[in-house]
Write a protein that holds these residues in place. Structure first.
Motif, PDB file in Angstrom:
ATOM      1  N   MET A  48       0.921  -1.259  -0.011  1.00 26.99           N
ATOM      2  CA  MET A  48       0.107   0.137   0.018  1.00 26.99           C
ATOM      3  C   MET A  48       0.883   1.251   0.093  1.00 26.99           C
ATOM      4  O   MET A  48       0.548   2.104  -0.825  1.00 26.99           O
ATOM      5  N   LYS A  49       2.018   1.366   0.776  1.00 24.31           N
ATOM      6  CA  LYS A  49       2.948   1.984   0.687  1.00 24.31           C
ATOM      7  C   LYS A  49       3.502   2.697  -0.575  1.00 24.31           C
ATOM      8  O   LYS A  49       3.728   3.639  -1.113  1.00 24.31           O
ATOM      9  N   LYS A  50       3.826   1.521  -1.400  1.00 21.48           N
ATOM     10  CA  LYS A  50       4.317   1.792  -2.640  1.00 21.48           C
ATOM     11  C   LYS A  50       3.231   2.352  -3.590  1.00 21.48           C
ATOM     12  O   LYS A  50       3.872   3.178  -4.205  1.00 21.48           O
ATOM     13  N   ILE A  51       1.918   2.238  -3.589  1.00 18.01           N
ATOM     14  CA  ILE A  51       1.220   2.832  -4.242  1.00 18.01           C
ATOM     15  C   ILE A  51       1.076   4.193  -3.935  1.00 18.01           C
ATOM     16  O   ILE A  51       1.096   5.252  -4.993  1.00 18.01           O
ATOM     17  N   TYR A  52       0.866   4.498  -2.809  1.00 16.24           N
ATOM     18  CA  TYR A  52       1.129   5.991  -2.515  1.00 16.24           C
ATOM     19  C   TYR A  52       2.306   6.829  -2.896  1.00 16.24           C
ATOM     20  O   TYR A  52       2.222   7.872  -3.212  1.00 16.24           O
ATOM     21  N   PHE A  53       3.360   6.114  -2.703  1.00 15.73           N
ATOM     22  CA  PHE A  53       4.750   6.664  -3.322  1.00 15.73           C
ATOM     23  C   PHE A  53       4.654   6.815  -4.642  1.00 15.73           C
ATOM     24  O   PHE A  53       4.918   7.905  -5.039  1.00 15.73           O
ATOM     25  N   LEU A 102       2.035   7.348  -6.566  1.00 18.86           N
ATOM     26  CA  LEU A 102       1.186   8.338  -6.815  1.00 18.86           C
ATOM     27  C   LEU A 102       1.532   9.951  -6.529  1.00 18.86           C
ATOM     28  O   LEU A 102       1.487  10.752  -7.523  1.00 18.86           O
ATOM     29  N   THR A 103       2.386   9.862  -5.713  1.00 15.26           N
ATOM     30  CA  THR A 103       2.981  11.108  -5.139  1.00 15.26           C
ATOM     31  C   THR A 103       3.911  11.641  -6.058  1.00 15.26           C
ATOM     32  O   THR A 103       4.125  12.919  -6.221  1.00 15.26           O
TER      33      THR A 103
END
Length: 56
Positions: A1-6, A8-9
């Motif tokens: 999940m953190k990879k997706i936010y990263f 997207l950012t």
């Protein structure tokens, strides 16, 4: 999940950094005397020339 936010950012930052504004050259917003004459319908451009304007 953190990879997706990263990801997207990073993508949103790249998108925002790619935007630029277009600038006009030199006297932004100032109109040449001949063009001001055409807009107002005057017969002479002399009153619109910077060296011909009287100071109050």
């Amino acid at each position: 999940m953190k990879k997706i936010y990263f990801v997207l950012t990073i993508c949103s930052m790249m998108f925002l950094m790619s935007c630029y504004t277009q600038r006009t050259a030199g006297n932004s917003g100032k109109v040449p005397p001949g063009q001001a004459k055409k807009r107002t319908g005057s017969k002479s451009a002399k009153p619109y020339a910077p060296g011909q304007q009287k100071k109050n």
